[in-house]
Scaffold this motif. Structure first.
Motif, PDB file in Angstrom:
ATOM      1  N   GLY A   1      -4.554   1.877   6.924  1.00 55.81           N
ATOM      2  CA  GLY A   1      -5.540   3.468   6.048  1.00 55.81           C
ATOM      3  C   GLY A   1      -3.743   3.813   5.839  1.00 55.81           C
ATOM      4  N   GLY A   2      -4.030   5.039   6.325  1.00 52.57           N
ATOM      5  CA  GLY A   2      -2.791   5.561   5.975  1.00 52.57           C
ATOM      6  C   GLY A   2      -1.262   6.003   6.490  1.00 52.57           C
TER       7      GLY A   2
ATOM      8  N   ARG B   1     -11.394   0.343   0.502  1.00 53.71           N
ATOM      9  CA  ARG B   1      -9.972   0.126  -0.239  1.00 53.71           C
ATOM     10  C   ARG B   1      -9.547  -1.066   0.177  1.00 53.71           C
ATOM     11  NH1 ARG B   1      -8.118   4.299  -2.992  1.00 53.71           N
ATOM     12  NH2 ARG B   1      -9.332   4.302  -4.344  1.00 53.71           N
TER      13      ARG B   1
ATOM     14  N   GLY C   1       1.215  -1.217  -0.215  1.00 54.23           N
ATOM     15  CA  GLY C   1       0.206   0.034   0.281  1.00 54.23           C
ATOM     16  C   GLY C   1       0.406   1.157   0.188  1.00 54.23           C
ATOM     17  N   ALA C   2       0.301   2.463  -0.247  1.00 53.96           N
ATOM     18  CA  ALA C   2       0.904   3.384  -0.874  1.00 53.96           C
ATOM     19  C   ALA C   2       1.412   4.048  -1.747  1.00 53.96           C
ATOM     20  CB  ALA C   2       1.456   3.603   1.109  1.00 53.96           C
ATOM     21  N   LYS C   3       2.199   4.551  -1.849  1.00 55.57           N
ATOM     22  CA  LYS C   3       2.893   5.716  -2.768  1.00 55.57           C
ATOM     23  C   LYS C   3       4.489   4.572  -2.954  1.00 55.57           C
ATOM     24  CE  LYS C   3       1.303   9.790  -3.772  1.00 55.57           C
ATOM     25  NZ  LYS C   3       0.780  11.311  -2.811  1.00 55.57           N
TER      26      LYS C   3
ATOM     27  N   ALA D   1      -1.916  -1.148   3.390  1.00 56.40           N
ATOM     28  CA  ALA D   1      -2.067  -0.400   2.943  1.00 56.40           C
ATOM     29  C   ALA D   1      -2.524   0.772   2.980  1.00 56.40           C
ATOM     30  CB  ALA D   1      -0.907   0.678   4.202  1.00 56.40           C
ATOM     31  N   LEU D   2      -4.335   0.303   1.718  1.00 54.71           N
ATOM     32  CA  LEU D   2      -5.296   1.051   1.020  1.00 54.71           C
ATOM     33  C   LEU D   2      -5.714   2.550   1.239  1.00 54.71           C
ATOM     34  CD1 LEU D   2      -5.264  -2.341  -1.278  1.00 54.71           C
ATOM     35  CD2 LEU D   2      -3.614  -0.881  -1.078  1.00 54.71           C
ATOM     36  N   GLY D   3      -6.034   2.556   2.321  1.00 55.33           N
ATOM     37  CA  GLY D   3      -7.285   3.389   3.135  1.00 55.33           C
ATOM     38  C   GLY D   3      -8.069   2.559   2.836  1.00 55.33           C
ATOM     39  N   SER D   4      -9.234   3.091   3.404  1.00 50.96           N
ATOM     40  CA  SER D   4     -10.546   2.590   3.135  1.00 50.96           C
ATOM     41  C   SER D   4     -12.046   3.335   2.689  1.00 50.96           C
ATOM     42  CB  SER D   4     -10.936   2.563   4.974  1.00 50.96           C
ATOM     43  OG  SER D   4     -11.994   2.089   5.427  1.00 50.96           O
TER      44      SER D   4
ATOM     45  N   GLY E   1       0.372   1.029  -4.041  1.00 49.93           N
ATOM     46  CA  GLY E   1      -0.753   0.024  -2.946  1.00 49.93           C
ATOM     47  C   GLY E   1      -1.456   0.632  -4.727  1.00 49.93           C
ATOM     48  N   PHE E   2      -0.788   1.016  -6.048  1.00 47.06           N
ATOM     49  CA  PHE E   2      -1.037   1.183  -7.384  1.00 47.06           C
ATOM     50  C   PHE E   2      -1.042   0.075  -7.958  1.00 47.06           C
ATOM     51  CE2 PHE E   2      -1.169   4.790  -3.829  1.00 47.06           C
ATOM     52  CZ  PHE E   2      -1.705   5.633  -4.831  1.00 47.06           C
TER      53      PHE E   2
ATOM     54  N   ARG F   1     -13.874  14.929   7.201  1.00 51.45           N
ATOM     55  CA  ARG F   1     -14.523  13.860   8.192  1.00 51.45           C
ATOM     56  C   ARG F   1     -15.130  14.392   9.131  1.00 51.45           C
ATOM     57  NH1 ARG F   1      -8.730   9.972   6.999  1.00 51.45           N
ATOM     58  NH2 ARG F   1      -9.388  10.506   4.802  1.00 51.45           N
TER      59      ARG F   1
ATOM     60  N   ASP G   1       1.724   6.856   6.121  1.00 51.49           N
ATOM     61  CA  ASP G   1       2.089   8.093   5.244  1.00 51.49           C
ATOM     62  C   ASP G   1       3.132   9.100   6.268  1.00 51.49           C
ATOM     63  OD1 ASP G   1       1.560   8.247   2.466  1.00 51.49           O
ATOM     64  OD2 ASP G   1      -0.513   7.697   3.311  1.00 51.49           O
TER      65      ASP G   1
HETATM   66  N1  UDP Z   1      -3.667   4.744  -1.098  1.00 48.17           N
HETATM   67  C1  UDP Z   1      -2.791   2.985  -2.418  1.00 48.17           C
HETATM   68  N2  UDP Z   1      -3.973   2.764  -3.539  1.00 48.17           N
HETATM   69  C2  UDP Z   1      -4.767   3.240  -3.568  1.00 48.17           C
HETATM   70  C3  UDP Z   1      -5.166   4.921  -2.884  1.00 48.17           C
HETATM   71  C4  UDP Z   1      -4.872   5.365  -1.841  1.00 48.17           C
HETATM   72  O1  UDP Z   1      -2.157   2.723  -1.479  1.00 48.17           O
HETATM   73  O2  UDP Z   1      -5.059   2.961  -4.910  1.00 48.17           O
HETATM   74  C5  UDP Z   1      -3.407   5.329  -0.408  1.00 48.17           C
HETATM   75  C6  UDP Z   1      -2.977   6.411  -0.070  1.00 48.17           C
HETATM   76  O3  UDP Z   1      -1.563   6.617  -0.250  1.00 48.17           O
HETATM   77  C7  UDP Z   1      -2.759   6.927   1.329  1.00 48.17           C
HETATM   78  C8  UDP Z   1      -4.053   5.939   1.989  1.00 48.17           C
HETATM   79  O4  UDP Z   1      -4.464   4.386   1.022  1.00 48.17           O
HETATM   80  O5  UDP Z   1      -1.619   6.667   1.937  1.00 48.17           O
HETATM   81  C9  UDP Z   1      -5.014   5.880   1.940  1.00 48.17           C
HETATM   82  O6  UDP Z   1      -4.994   7.447   3.198  1.00 48.17           O
HETATM   83  P1  UDP Z   1      -6.030   7.805   4.255  1.00 48.17           P
HETATM   84  O7  UDP Z   1      -5.736   8.628   5.198  1.00 48.17           O
HETATM   85  O8  UDP Z   1      -6.744   8.952   3.170  1.00 48.17           O
HETATM   86  O9  UDP Z   1      -6.690   6.673   4.632  1.00 48.17           O
HETATM   87  P2  UDP Z   1      -7.791   6.521   5.789  1.00 48.17           P
HETATM   88  O10 UDP Z   1      -6.465   5.890   7.198  1.00 48.17           O
HETATM   89  O11 UDP Z   1      -8.748   7.183   5.997  1.00 48.17           O
HETATM   90  O12 UDP Z   1      -8.056   4.969   5.277  1.00 48.17           O
END
Ligand code: UDP
Length: 258
Positions: A190-191, A168, A110-112, A163-166, A138-139, A227, A194
């Motif tokens: 989640g994030g 996803r 997950g994540a960039k 770590a794709l966010g919710s 995560g892409f 949020r 980051d």
């Molecule tokens: N992300 C990912 N792939 C995607 C879209 C998002 O890996 O296709 C990652 C994004 O880089 C970030 C995380 O998912 O690191 C989303 O973080 P966010 O804080 O929005 O998630 P939450 O903790 O609220 O679920």
């Protein structure tokens, strides 16, 4: 374990940090399938019931962490439960510790790309004996997903951080859990990467200790207001539920005595 508590339209497991760790140890030592750990917080109270697939993921989750202070306070008011807050963004470190001590390997998905790479490097630095079996940003494209699942299986990882966010990450779990052959614990984080390998900062200890992490994050990232504006609505709904429970309780008592 104590029974799962309904908090408005979601649930939380009334676990302490040590109990949550014991559950993870159980999944790793005796598990026969991937066990899902997700976070319960006020935001999820609105997003989960609005999405049937996400709702199922939460309903079937194996461990729902008391991630947000709103859920902790609601559990206290509605059930007199004294929970400690256990954010998913901290629990990942408990799992890493367990993995390091028990020799279980982890896969970080997950994540960039640069955030994922830096996070893995940080985790390795912090837990030198942790076996990091693999990682992927995560892409990954839909059509490349079978190869990713193959990569995770071939890595032999016991633990997968998603770590794709919710929503996803929860939906990814629902779609691929049956294809995971070695993974026993999946945490939706989640994030969090980051904050580990990127440039998003978690609140300093003072804010966390006083349960004000939400306020710190709001000051740092004002766009989070979208949020967080649900927080007062959540508080009002909890109060309404509490009043309803009191009225029902009082009616039950007068019914018994009358
Ligand atoms: N992300 C990912 N792939 C995607 C879209 C998002 O890996 O296709 C990652 C994004 O880089 C970030 C995380 O998912 O690191 C989303 O973080 P966010 O804080 O929005 O998630 P939450 O903790 O609220 O679920």
């Amino acid at each position: 374990m104590n029974e799962r508590l309904p908090i408005l339209d979601i649930w939380v497991d009334p676990v302490s940090r040590e109990e949550a760790k014991a559950r993870v140890r159980g999944f790793l030592e005796q598990g026969t399938r991937p066990y899902a750990i997700f976070a319960a917080n006020p935001e999820k109270n609105f997003s989960v019931p609005a999405d049937a697939q996400l709702y199922e993921c939460y309903r079937q989750a194996d461990l729902l962490l008391p991630d947000g202070i709103g859920v902790v306070l609601a559990a206290r008011l509605l059930y007199g439960a004294r929970l400690e807050r256990l954010p998913g963004s901290e629990f990942i470190f408990d799992i890493c510790q367990l993995a390091e001590a028990g020799g279980y390997s982890v896969f970080v998905y997950g994540a960039k790309e640069e955030v994922n790479r830096a996070s893995v490097a940080r985790l390795q630095q912090r837990y030198p004996k942790l076996r990091i079996a693999g990682r992927a940003n995560g892409f990954v494209l839909m059509e490349e997903m079978p190869q990713l699942v193959e990569q995770i299986n071939a890595s032999g990882a016991s633990i997968l951080f998603l770590a794709l966010g919710s929503p996803r990450q929860e939906k990814w779990f629902a779609a691929h859990k049956d294809a995971l052959t070695t993974v026993r614990v999946v945490q939706g984080i989640g994030g969090t990467l980051d904050t580990i390998g990127g440039n998003v900062q978690r609140a300093p200890e003072f804010w966390c200790r006083h349960n004000l992490e939400w306020l710190y994050r709001l000051i740092k990232e004002p766009r989070r207001i979208n949020r967080q504006k649900i927080l007062p609505v959540f508080a009002l709904l909890v109060l309404k539920r509490w009043l309803g429970m009191r009225v029902a309780h009082a009616a039950g008592r007068s019914g018994k005595t009358g």
